[in-house]
Write a protein that holds these residues in place. Structure first.
Motif, PDB file in Angstrom:
ATOM      1  N   VAL A  12       1.034  -1.269   0.164  1.00 47.14           N
ATOM      2  CA  VAL A  12      -0.039   0.131   0.028  1.00 47.14           C
ATOM      3  C   VAL A  12       1.045   1.307   0.050  1.00 47.14           C
ATOM      4  CG1 VAL A  12      -1.666   1.272   1.494  1.00 47.14           C
ATOM      5  CG2 VAL A  12      -1.875  -1.090   1.104  1.00 47.14           C
ATOM      6  N   THR A  13       1.815   1.308   0.721  1.00 42.11           N
ATOM      7  CA  THR A  13       2.583   2.664   0.916  1.00 42.11           C
ATOM      8  C   THR A  13       3.538   2.793  -0.317  1.00 42.11           C
ATOM      9  OG1 THR A  13       4.319   1.147   2.208  1.00 42.11           O
ATOM     10  CG2 THR A  13       2.785   2.331   3.404  1.00 42.11           C
ATOM     11  N   LEU A  14       4.013   1.686  -0.982  1.00 41.47           N
ATOM     12  CA  LEU A  14       4.801   1.438  -2.142  1.00 41.47           C
ATOM     13  C   LEU A  14       3.977   2.245  -3.198  1.00 41.47           C
ATOM     14  CD1 LEU A  14       7.156   1.213  -3.754  1.00 41.47           C
ATOM     15  CD2 LEU A  14       6.629  -1.194  -4.105  1.00 41.47           C
ATOM     16  N   LEU A  15       2.712   1.795  -3.582  1.00 38.81           N
ATOM     17  CA  LEU A  15       1.760   2.277  -4.578  1.00 38.81           C
ATOM     18  C   LEU A  15       1.569   3.749  -4.192  1.00 38.81           C
ATOM     19  CD1 LEU A  15      -0.463  -0.626  -4.900  1.00 38.81           C
ATOM     20  CD2 LEU A  15       1.280   0.127  -6.365  1.00 38.81           C
ATOM     21  N   SER A  16       1.357   3.984  -3.018  1.00 43.68           N
ATOM     22  CA  SER A  16       0.840   5.364  -2.421  1.00 43.68           C
ATOM     23  C   SER A  16       2.092   6.503  -2.527  1.00 43.68           C
ATOM     24  CB  SER A  16       0.476   5.442  -1.041  1.00 43.68           C
ATOM     25  OG  SER A  16      -0.587   4.751  -0.922  1.00 43.68           O
ATOM     26  N   THR A  17       3.249   5.987  -2.576  1.00 41.52           N
ATOM     27  CA  THR A  17       4.638   6.762  -2.629  1.00 41.52           C
ATOM     28  C   THR A  17       4.643   7.084  -4.116  1.00 41.52           C
ATOM     29  OG1 THR A  17       5.700   5.908  -0.796  1.00 41.52           O
ATOM     30  CG2 THR A  17       7.077   6.760  -2.199  1.00 41.52           C
ATOM     31  N   ALA A  18       4.611   6.055  -4.965  1.00 40.43           N
ATOM     32  CA  ALA A  18       4.650   6.080  -6.433  1.00 40.43           C
ATOM     33  C   ALA A  18       3.651   7.203  -6.830  1.00 40.43           C
ATOM     34  CB  ALA A  18       4.301   4.832  -7.192  1.00 40.43           C
ATOM     35  N   VAL A  19       2.321   7.122  -6.501  1.00 41.13           N
ATOM     36  CA  VAL A  19       1.279   8.340  -6.808  1.00 41.13           C
ATOM     37  C   VAL A  19       1.870   9.623  -6.351  1.00 41.13           C
ATOM     38  CG1 VAL A  19      -0.882   8.944  -6.594  1.00 41.13           C
ATOM     39  CG2 VAL A  19      -0.542   6.391  -7.016  1.00 41.13           C
ATOM     40  N   ALA A  20       1.968   9.575  -5.085  1.00 34.83           N
ATOM     41  CA  ALA A  20       2.499  11.033  -4.480  1.00 34.83           C
ATOM     42  C   ALA A  20       3.640  11.496  -5.289  1.00 34.83           C
ATOM     43  CB  ALA A  20       2.696  10.782  -3.016  1.00 34.83           C
ATOM     44  N   LEU A  21       4.668  10.687  -5.496  1.00 35.57           N
ATOM     45  CA  LEU A  21       5.816  11.242  -6.218  1.00 35.57           C
ATOM     46  C   LEU A  21       5.806  11.771  -7.544  1.00 35.57           C
ATOM     47  CD1 LEU A  21       9.046  11.562  -5.895  1.00 35.57           C
ATOM     48  CD2 LEU A  21       9.396   9.181  -6.852  1.00 35.57           C
ATOM     49  N   SER A  22       4.984  10.860  -8.461  1.00 35.32           N
ATOM     50  CA  SER A  22       4.356  11.495  -9.750  1.00 35.32           C
ATOM     51  C   SER A  22       3.802  12.712  -9.500  1.00 35.32           C
ATOM     52  CB  SER A  22       3.687  10.375 -10.299  1.00 35.32           C
ATOM     53  OG  SER A  22       2.542  10.079  -9.816  1.00 35.32           O
ATOM     54  N   ARG A  23       2.808  12.659  -8.804  1.00 32.63           N
ATOM     55  CA  ARG A  23       2.077  14.222  -8.577  1.00 32.63           C
ATOM     56  C   ARG A  23       2.953  15.209  -8.200  1.00 32.63           C
ATOM     57  NH1 ARG A  23      -0.409  16.794  -4.281  1.00 32.63           N
ATOM     58  NH2 ARG A  23      -2.028  18.253  -4.950  1.00 32.63           N
ATOM     59  N   ALA A  43       6.597  11.171   3.919  1.00 28.99           N
ATOM     60  CA  ALA A  43       5.865  10.334   4.953  1.00 28.99           C
ATOM     61  C   ALA A  43       5.844   8.848   4.364  1.00 28.99           C
ATOM     62  CB  ALA A  43       4.545  11.140   5.235  1.00 28.99           C
ATOM     63  N   LEU A  44       5.273   8.930   3.011  1.00 30.96           N
ATOM     64  CA  LEU A  44       5.079   7.493   2.474  1.00 30.96           C
ATOM     65  C   LEU A  44       6.114   6.643   2.348  1.00 30.96           C
ATOM     66  CD1 LEU A  44       2.468   8.731  -0.049  1.00 30.96           C
ATOM     67  CD2 LEU A  44       1.840   7.145   2.146  1.00 30.96           C
ATOM     68  N   ALA A  45       7.064   7.480   1.774  1.00 28.31           N
ATOM     69  CA  ALA A  45       8.436   6.747   1.649  1.00 28.31           C
ATOM     70  C   ALA A  45       9.105   6.149   2.773  1.00 28.31           C
ATOM     71  CB  ALA A  45       9.517   7.421   0.778  1.00 28.31           C
ATOM     72  N   VAL A  49       9.649   2.246   4.088  1.00 24.96           N
ATOM     73  CA  VAL A  49      10.940   1.527   4.465  1.00 24.96           C
ATOM     74  C   VAL A  49      10.740   0.879   5.845  1.00 24.96           C
ATOM     75  CG1 VAL A  49      13.211   2.207   5.481  1.00 24.96           C
ATOM     76  CG2 VAL A  49      12.434   3.169   3.281  1.00 24.96           C
ATOM     77  N   GLY A  50       9.953   1.825   6.778  1.00 27.35           N
ATOM     78  CA  GLY A  50       9.611   1.060   8.001  1.00 27.35           C
ATOM     79  C   GLY A  50       8.695  -0.288   7.892  1.00 27.35           C
ATOM     80  N   GLU A  69      19.524  -6.335  15.253  1.00 28.59           N
ATOM     81  CA  GLU A  69      18.571  -5.400  15.525  1.00 28.59           C
ATOM     82  C   GLU A  69      18.566  -4.006  14.841  1.00 28.59           C
ATOM     83  OE1 GLU A  69      15.457  -5.886  17.613  1.00 28.59           O
ATOM     84  OE2 GLU A  69      16.162  -7.600  16.470  1.00 28.59           O
ATOM     85  N   LEU A  70      19.615  -3.803  13.848  1.00 27.40           N
ATOM     86  CA  LEU A  70      19.791  -2.734  13.223  1.00 27.40           C
ATOM     87  C   LEU A  70      18.570  -2.543  12.466  1.00 27.40           C
ATOM     88  CD1 LEU A  70      21.723  -0.329  12.246  1.00 27.40           C
ATOM     89  CD2 LEU A  70      22.176  -1.722  10.345  1.00 27.40           C
ATOM     90  N   SER A  71      18.025  -3.518  11.777  1.00 26.67           N
ATOM     91  CA  SER A  71      16.589  -3.394  10.857  1.00 26.67           C
ATOM     92  C   SER A  71      15.580  -2.623  11.907  1.00 26.67           C
ATOM     93  CB  SER A  71      16.188  -4.868  10.457  1.00 26.67           C
ATOM     94  OG  SER A  71      15.795  -5.496  11.599  1.00 26.67           O
ATOM     95  N   SER A  72      15.693  -2.846  13.021  1.00 24.47           N
ATOM     96  CA  SER A  72      14.459  -2.336  14.111  1.00 24.47           C
ATOM     97  C   SER A  72      14.930  -0.828  14.295  1.00 24.47           C
ATOM     98  CB  SER A  72      14.282  -3.126  15.458  1.00 24.47           C
ATOM     99  OG  SER A  72      14.003  -4.561  15.381  1.00 24.47           O
ATOM    100  N   LEU A  73      16.008  -0.587  14.673  1.00 26.37           N
ATOM    101  CA  LEU A  73      16.420   0.943  14.625  1.00 26.37           C
ATOM    102  C   LEU A  73      16.108   1.725  13.309  1.00 26.37           C
ATOM    103  CD1 LEU A  73      17.887   3.164  16.450  1.00 26.37           C
ATOM    104  CD2 LEU A  73      19.916   2.145  14.951  1.00 26.37           C
ATOM    105  N   VAL A  74      16.369   1.285  12.400  1.00 22.29           N
ATOM    106  CA  VAL A  74      16.219   2.049  11.145  1.00 22.29           C
ATOM    107  C   VAL A  74      14.499   1.929  10.734  1.00 22.29           C
ATOM    108  CG1 VAL A  74      16.394   2.078   8.661  1.00 22.29           C
ATOM    109  CG2 VAL A  74      18.229   1.208  10.061  1.00 22.29           C
ATOM    110  N   SER A  75      13.867   0.930  11.121  1.00 28.85           N
ATOM    111  CA  SER A  75      12.341   0.991  11.032  1.00 28.85           C
ATOM    112  C   SER A  75      11.788   2.013  11.966  1.00 28.85           C
ATOM    113  CB  SER A  75      11.987  -0.480  11.434  1.00 28.85           C
ATOM    114  OG  SER A  75      10.645  -0.320  11.263  1.00 28.85           O
ATOM    115  N   ASP A  76      12.285   2.014  12.963  1.00 31.38           N
ATOM    116  CA  ASP A  76      11.782   3.014  14.344  1.00 31.38           C
ATOM    117  C   ASP A  76      12.119   4.474  13.748  1.00 31.38           C
ATOM    118  OD1 ASP A  76      10.793   0.975  15.679  1.00 31.38           O
ATOM    119  OD2 ASP A  76      12.360   0.727  16.976  1.00 31.38           O
ATOM    120  N   ILE A  77      13.195   4.594  13.379  1.00 32.86           N
ATOM    121  CA  ILE A  77      13.577   6.099  12.924  1.00 32.86           C
ATOM    122  C   ILE A  77      12.783   6.312  11.641  1.00 32.86           C
ATOM    123  CG2 ILE A  77      15.396   7.412  11.733  1.00 32.86           C
ATOM    124  CD1 ILE A  77      17.499   5.997  13.497  1.00 32.86           C
TER     125      ILE A  77
END
Length: 258
Positions: A12-23, A43-45, A49-50, A69-77
């Motif tokens: 959902v967020t990937l599709l929404s990011t593509a739409v928002a970026l094209s706009r 926000a969508l990008a 990632v998260g 746990e680096l993935s958890s840190l990056v996801s939380d950021i």
């Protein structure tokens, strides 16, 4: 449940990011709403990632290739950036004709401080050495609890503000165009789910400290479901509001600030 829920959120967020970026690219020459357009994409990008890094299989691959746990840190950021971008977006929608850049700058400074604090707490927790996960499964660790409460506290405050501001805009938009109002209402509902997620997971941690925590299996069902509803509803609702063929936030803002 994390895999299916956050896998769907990733789509959902990937599709929404593509739409928002094209706009945003199509309207790059327009000065109006430039800040909110960029915040929408950010926000969508970041939510994409998260969401991807929260999928257990993806997180395991990243952790094995880097550090535990680096993935958890990056996801939380990424989630912190997601929340801050939403705050900036709704503020720009609501107050573009009024001085609001100081308010936006304060939120940017605050999100930088929160991200820095999470990194420091991650290093203090040292998941690689102590073989810990940054989750409620390791709520017995004081450092894990502090890390999670820092993240959840910011998440709760930011989503509460987004829910309040988006609800105000939705009420104003209802008199102008119902498609935009419905999108804003869905986004407000998604932000409210975010508050409930923070309360659910944070409540478990606080209850654990008092020795009255409910079963961990229950938290592992409820919290991911609330997080998924939050991400999906916010992404879908904002995209609906932005792409609505009804009148845009120019008219919404004038009504919201009366």
């Amino acid at each position: 449940m994390d895999g299916p829920i956050f896998g769907l959120c990733s789509v959902v967020t990937l599709l929404s990011t593509a739409v928002a970026l094209s706009r945003a690219v199509a309207q790059r020459r327009r000065s109006a709403f430039r800040v909110s357009r960029r915040a929408h994409v950010a926000a969508l990008a970041s939510s994409f990632v998260g969401s991807v890094l929260t999928i257990p299989a993806v997180g395991d691959v990243v952790d094995r290739a880097t550090t535990p746990e680096l993935s958890s840190l990056v996801s939380d950021i990424a989630v912190v950036i997601f929340c801050a971008s939403l705050q900036i977006m709704v503020i720009d929608w609501e107050y573009r004709e009024l001085p609001h850049y100081v308010s936006i700058a304060c939120r940017i400074a605050f999100v930088i401080a929160v991200c820095g604090l999470l990194i420091l707490q991650f290093r203090r927790t040292d998941p690689a050495r102590l073989d810990l996960d940054l989750s409620t499964s390791y709520a017995q660790s004081n450092n894990v609890r502090i890390y999670m409460l820092t993240h959840l506290g910011f998440f709760a405050a930011a989503t509460a503000e987004v829910a309040a501001r988006a609800s105000k805009l939705a009420c104003a938009a209802w008199r102008q165009g119902r498609s935009a109002a419905v999108g804003l209402a869905v986004a407000a509902a998604g932000a409210t789910f975010g508050v409930l997620y923070a309360m659910s997971r944070g409540g478990y941690i606080l209850a654990y400290e008092q020795g009255h925590a409910w079963p961990l299996t229950l938290d592992n069902i409820i919290s991911p479901a609330l997080a998924g509803l939050s991400i999906g509803s916010v992404a879908a609702g904002l995209s609906m509001a932005v792409l609505s063929n009804s009148r845009r936030p120019e008219s919404v803002r004038s009504s919201a600030n009366v």
